[in-house]
Design a protein around this motif. Structure first.
Motif, PDB file in Angstrom:
ATOM      1  N   PHE A  39       0.682  -1.767  -0.069  1.00  0.00           N
ATOM      2  CA  PHE A  39      -0.100   0.833  -0.131  1.00  0.00           C
ATOM      3  C   PHE A  39       0.943   1.114  -0.071  1.00  0.00           C
ATOM      4  CE2 PHE A  39      -2.857  -3.517   1.987  1.00  0.00           C
ATOM      5  CZ  PHE A  39      -4.060  -3.084   1.405  1.00  0.00           C
ATOM      6  N   ARG A  79       0.610   0.730 -11.075  1.00  0.00           N
ATOM      7  CA  ARG A  79      -1.096   0.438 -10.610  1.00  0.00           C
ATOM      8  C   ARG A  79      -1.350  -0.816 -12.058  1.00  0.00           C
ATOM      9  NH1 ARG A  79      -4.417   6.150  -8.847  1.00  0.00           N
ATOM     10  NH2 ARG A  79      -6.146   4.251  -8.252  1.00  0.00           N
ATOM     11  N   GLU A  81      -6.766  -6.052  -7.154  1.00  0.00           N
ATOM     12  CA  GLU A  81      -7.497  -5.237  -7.599  1.00  0.00           C
ATOM     13  C   GLU A  81      -8.767  -5.838  -9.375  1.00  0.00           C
ATOM     14  OE1 GLU A  81      -6.469  -1.375  -5.178  1.00  0.00           O
ATOM     15  OE2 GLU A  81      -6.387  -1.226  -7.166  1.00  0.00           O
ATOM     16  N   LYS A 103     -10.791  -7.971  -8.811  1.00  0.00           N
ATOM     17  CA  LYS A 103     -11.778  -7.611  -7.717  1.00  0.00           C
ATOM     18  C   LYS A 103     -11.902  -8.886  -6.695  1.00  0.00           C
ATOM     19  CE  LYS A 103     -14.357  -4.756 -11.050  1.00  0.00           C
ATOM     20  NZ  LYS A 103     -15.639  -4.003 -11.671  1.00  0.00           N
ATOM     21  N   PHE A 138     -10.820  -8.948  -3.836  1.00  0.00           N
ATOM     22  CA  PHE A 138     -11.385  -8.218  -2.582  1.00  0.00           C
ATOM     23  C   PHE A 138     -10.410  -8.906  -1.373  1.00  0.00           C
ATOM     24  CE2 PHE A 138     -13.847  -5.783  -5.266  1.00  0.00           C
ATOM     25  CZ  PHE A 138     -12.364  -4.704  -5.927  1.00  0.00           C
ATOM     26  N   ARG A 159      -4.172   4.922  -2.880  1.00  0.00           N
ATOM     27  CA  ARG A 159      -4.844   5.136  -1.696  1.00  0.00           C
ATOM     28  C   ARG A 159      -5.853   6.500  -1.251  1.00  0.00           C
ATOM     29  NH1 ARG A 159      -5.905  -0.201  -2.502  1.00  0.00           N
ATOM     30  NH2 ARG A 159      -6.373  -0.206  -0.360  1.00  0.00           N
ATOM     31  N   LEU A 165     -10.357   9.031 -10.531  1.00  0.00           N
ATOM     32  CA  LEU A 165     -10.461   7.273 -10.370  1.00  0.00           C
ATOM     33  C   LEU A 165      -9.943   7.013  -9.148  1.00  0.00           C
ATOM     34  CD1 LEU A 165      -9.504   4.636 -12.100  1.00  0.00           C
ATOM     35  CD2 LEU A 165      -7.568   5.894 -12.301  1.00  0.00           C
ATOM     36  N   ASN A 166      -9.229   7.329  -7.931  1.00  0.00           N
ATOM     37  CA  ASN A 166      -9.557   6.863  -6.526  1.00  0.00           C
ATOM     38  C   ASN A 166     -10.347   6.250  -6.029  1.00  0.00           C
ATOM     39  OD1 ASN A 166      -7.016   7.222  -7.636  1.00  0.00           O
ATOM     40  ND2 ASN A 166      -5.566   8.186  -5.994  1.00  0.00           N
ATOM     41  N   GLU A 169     -13.232   3.823  -7.148  1.00  0.00           N
ATOM     42  CA  GLU A 169     -12.196   2.266  -7.221  1.00  0.00           C
ATOM     43  C   GLU A 169     -11.827   2.262  -6.109  1.00  0.00           C
ATOM     44  OE1 GLU A 169      -8.488   1.552 -10.196  1.00  0.00           O
ATOM     45  OE2 GLU A 169      -7.967   1.591  -8.134  1.00  0.00           O
ATOM     46  N   LYS A 225     -16.098   1.364  -5.734  1.00  0.00           N
ATOM     47  CA  LYS A 225     -16.279   0.266  -6.178  1.00  0.00           C
ATOM     48  C   LYS A 225     -17.336   0.934  -7.633  1.00  0.00           C
ATOM     49  CE  LYS A 225     -14.765  -3.108  -3.826  1.00  0.00           C
ATOM     50  NZ  LYS A 225     -14.990  -4.531  -2.091  1.00  0.00           N
ATOM     51  N   PHE A 268     -17.223   1.559 -10.800  1.00  0.00           N
ATOM     52  CA  PHE A 268     -16.624   0.852 -11.887  1.00  0.00           C
ATOM     53  C   PHE A 268     -17.387   1.645 -12.991  1.00  0.00           C
ATOM     54  CE2 PHE A 268     -15.726  -2.570  -7.840  1.00  0.00           C
ATOM     55  CZ  PHE A 268     -14.305  -2.343  -8.602  1.00  0.00           C
TER      56      PHE A 268
END
Lengths: 578, 578
Positions: free
Chosen positions: A32, A264, A311, A314, A316, B265, B307-308, B311, B314, B316
């Motif tokens: 992370f 990523r 990711e 998916k 998770f 993140r 985007l973050n 994601e 979720k 998408f």
């Protein structure tokens, strides 16, 4: 997850209860934040409860300062290409640190259809390795050959909801997607209906066609050959599955295109990986080693093989060492060679010092054996009656997948059939339909294989896995085919109408039920004999080369059970050259 | 998506059909590779079909080289804190480039329960702004006050499956999670059962407690105050929602902790954002401006806001300019001030030059009005009968959320009730339960408010939104409360038992049905009058400060309808000081 399990997990995390297992003194690879962190990992059941210090555990394992990384994820692999079963593949790759593979059982589905899928799903439950399957999107792979099964959207529906099926596998029919073909749309809509994913396969797709492919919902691609191709696909939002397999080597090249900004979006995969490659080089650990050799930060490399894959697909519940995730953990000696000293899957120690620990229990193969269903085959099926001695031939090129279309002058007998000339390096090749006993046999010529005696036959022949046979005369070839039929598929070398080496592949005619070690050893021996006894060209891989001669979607000329296929005209052509 | 729609989308992407709209000559902000790309964007229906050149369109908009960014996503906001309805908030933030907000209707749920949620879900359909809601996880917020509703797991189930509810909102009861409280576990399991997410709220949570919180499945946190806190939470796999609101300003500080490695993140959010802040500074565009001021690469900044966030939550179908995603696009003049010249949501042009284009149709508020249900209130409810003139008091501190517990000596009348002394800057404060007419009134003293005349009453009082009133005597205070009851909630300033300024909030007593512009203007006027006519301390925000005096979970001393609450002992205390 039950309330009691959740409560227990939280209780352990908060330090109120002892963990089932604590792995102490780790250097934790934190994907992370891109850092290495000293700490202990507390595990309860199959999950990580906490990271820190002073966790009490019913069992303690001292990592002695080793690196603890999340278990590696191979983002795209065909188990069948290893010639071994899921259980046996698990046995050899888990000790290397791979804890999850995303597998497309495209080959077995082409032979056995849903029955093949069900076998693979069942076999996956017999290994510690986590196997997430794709529903193969293109069965048959092309309309130019006869496969064992056809899987349209309506056929898939029966098992598409299985929790171990992530969605549709590599959508090779990129042309069909771009053209919005009816049956392709049905499959895409099926995936959407089930809220599942669609993986891609689109070599060289670019521009508007790439837009069309991506807007159908296709998430990734593992066919990039150049940084430029990779960059365009990333910019359109695709994940790039950087491939390093037994046949295709794209990793070192594509690593040049991996940046801090697009990291990523990058994953690692093997696509095809034979046991010999696994024993010699490794599996995902070998990918990581190459990444570091090429100058990538090791934590970034691990991130590609863990968090990014999780990711993208998916998943998770995995992909990092994080409270609440699956305890899939690899203890590594270093971040250079990536030797996995211990491997944990779902909190269980499953491999140590390169050895797989669980007992291997093989899944029942009765429903996928007996797949070579040929009754009406005789030497007559291989006979030719050519009007001219000037023929089109398949010329093997280095690498053995792409071929060159050549014309050659051969010797013919009175009936117009081929007479082998050892000085010419051209042999006869045939593809014998083996699924439905249709009697279809495609005939052609193969140049550059080097065979001087006997015949080689294999029931692995991409993508429909009919029998492909090459040999110096009809009798040797027929004997080889018949031997394969009796063996229920596999690989066979014949000389003077005797089997001189063989590797049975009873699982759908494409996979052994033996161990990876044994298969690798047998295959190596088979190769040696092929070179020594049959005179096959040393620059040619005797078996794998043959298995790709039947793949019509790869240039320039191939042979299916329906005949000689010309990639350029995208149609069948006559053996006789104009 | 129907087959015809999918086919049409692919046909447009592949260039076989005209797009509905082509935005030409864009500098496209590509959040996948961190680059700016020249190109056109082809849109069909509500989706992006393709990016490239030479797309034909039924309608063409020339971006004239402007930057095209994905629509901004506010990862956490309470609409109610803006005092305006979802439709009106959409009207003012969409023209600033915000196309999606993730909203926690915690406040209205505390007043109206599920009926409040249903109103918010309905109102969301009346704005072009995409609103994804949380199911508030903590209603009531604490057991120390009376809210309008209680939402346990079993109550939530009725609407938890709604597609516009992402899961549980900020789990403020971090202690309950860490302690694995029964009712908390039920809520967490509800989210898991529905395959939904859980957002967090855990100031200063660290170490094992943080592990416990994260392993319950909580995805993010917006309460970080320091880089160190942020780093620890990221290392445990949490998303960090970096907050910049009207009250809390964490962005500049936390940006110091954003790196290339952890960028993915990090998200941006506003939490609470009042119309005045929106008009003066902006919404997410203001966050982006600050990011760039602080030296962040603008594409990285945009990635956090697009985007973050997509994601993490979720979502998408959005978060980037990518074929197949929603056509939520902002055309920006530059990547410095982030002025949104045009805003598209789902392919529709919805704002231009700062103006919201769709017609505003307000959602029916009949089910959430009339929420101030007090019948038995009189001036007697405010009377005190103190045994001693030495009392505990709430001292307002700058910022107005955290308070200081002080003791003070006040003047008492013969009955033991408070006599206001203009020289002392201490006034009486009361919280009147307003949901169930229980007659509960909490009484206390407030220091530092500066009020010299009359009273101020508000039906916005975190988190249960009872009536909070501060004033110089019981009659002024009672008049203010009664005025609020008649108004069905809102804000009122009283002097000499006359209303001198007010802002009605008919929606659950916490939101206006008027426009953001009007509310902002009225509130500003109300502030001016509060300073000028009531003498309120100029360093104190007259209304917002009051609304936080009732929040018992914030140090050091607060007042609920049940009495004076001491944060340190985490219990009620007597007004009379020992």
């Amino acid at each position: 997850m039950s309330k009691a399990e959740l409560k227990n997990l939280i209780d352990v995390a908060a330090g109120r209860k002892s963990a089932d297992l604590v792995i102490k003194n780790c250097k934790i690879v934190n994907v992370f934040c891109g850092e290495i962190e000293d700490g202990d990992i507390a595990i309860v059941g199959n999950k990580i409860a906490g990271i820190g210090k002073d966790y009490a555990g019913k069992k303690i394992i001292d990592a002695q300062g080793k690196f603890a990384a999340p278990g590696f994820i191979d983002a795209h692999i065909h188990i069948e290409s290893s010639y071994i079963s899921p259980e046996q593949l698990g046995k050899i790759i888990v000790p290397l640190g791979t804890t999850t593979i995303i597998a497309d059982p495209h080959e077995i589905a082409n032979v056995c259809g849903l029955e093949g899928m069900k076998y693979m799903l069942g076999a996956a439950k017999k290994t510690a390795l986590n196997i997430i399957y794709a529903m193969p999107s293109c069965v048959p792979a092309t309309p130019f050959e006869d496969a064992g099964a056809i899987l349209e959207a309506e056929d898939m529906e029966e098992i598409f909801g299985d929790e171990n099926i992530f969605g549709l596998g590599e959508f090779m029919n990129a042309v069909g997607v771009v053209n919005a073909d009816e049956k392709v749309l049905n499959k895409i809509l099926l995936a959407k209906k089930f809220h599942k994913l669609i993986d891609g396969h689109a070599p060289n797709l670019s521009g508007k066609n790439l837009n069309a492919y991506v807007c159908a919902g296709i998430l990734g691609d593992h066919e990039c050959m150049t940084v430029e191709e990779m960059q365009e696909k990333i910019s359109r939002g695709m994940y790039i599955l950087i491939r390093e397999g037994s046949a295709c080597h794209n990793l070192r090249e594509l690593l040049k295109g991996v940046t801090e900004k697009n990291l990523r979006r990058c994953l690692l995969c093997s696509d095809d990986r034979q046991p010999k490659t696994i024993f010699d080089a490794g599996h995902m650990n070998s990918h990581l080693k190459i990444c570091v050799e090429e100058g990538l930060n090791p934590v970034d490399a691990i991130q590609m093989a863990t968090l990014n894959a999780a990711e993208a697909f998916k998943l998770f519940d995995r992909g990092a060492i994080k409270p609440g995730l699956r305890a899939d953990i690899v203890l590594l000696n270093d971040l250079k060679n990536f030797f996995a000293e211990k491997v944990f899957i779902g909190g269980e120690l499953v491999a140590e010092d390169g050895n797989y620990l669980p007992k291997i229990i093989s899944h029942d193969i009765s429903k996928v054996r007996g797949s070579v269903r040929v009754k009406n085959f005789s030497v007559d099926s291989l006979k030719m009656n050519l009007p001219s001695n000037k023929v089109n031939a398949i010329k093997i090129l280095p690498g053995g997948v792409v071929t060159k279309k050549i014309t050659a002058e051969i010797e013919l007998d009175a009936a117009g059939d081929f007479i082998f000339n050892p000085a010419q390096d051209i042999c006869k090749v045939a593809v014998v339909e083996r699924h439905h006993d249709t009697g279809k046999v495609g005939l052609g010529f193969l140049a550059g294989y080097g065979i001087k005696f006997g015949a080689v036959a294999v029931s692995v022949a991409h993508d429909s896995h009919n029998i492909i046979v090459a040999g110096v005369n009809n009798f040797e070839m027929a004997f080889a085919v018949k031997s394969l039929i009796e063996m229920e598929g596999g690989m066979v070398l014949v000389k003077d109408e005797k089997i001189i080496s063989s590797l049975p592949l009873p699982i759908a005619g494409i996979m052994s039920d033996d161990s990876g070690e044994q298969v690798s050893k047998n295959l190596e021996r088979l190769h040696e004999i092929a070179y020594a006894e049959l005179g096959i060209n040393k620059n040619v891989e005797p078996i794998m080369t043959l298995t790709f001669m039947s793949l019509p979607v790869i240039p320039e000329i191939k042979l299916t059970d329906r005949g000689l296929f010309d990639y350029e005209s995208f149609n069948f052509i006559s053996i006789t050259a104009e």
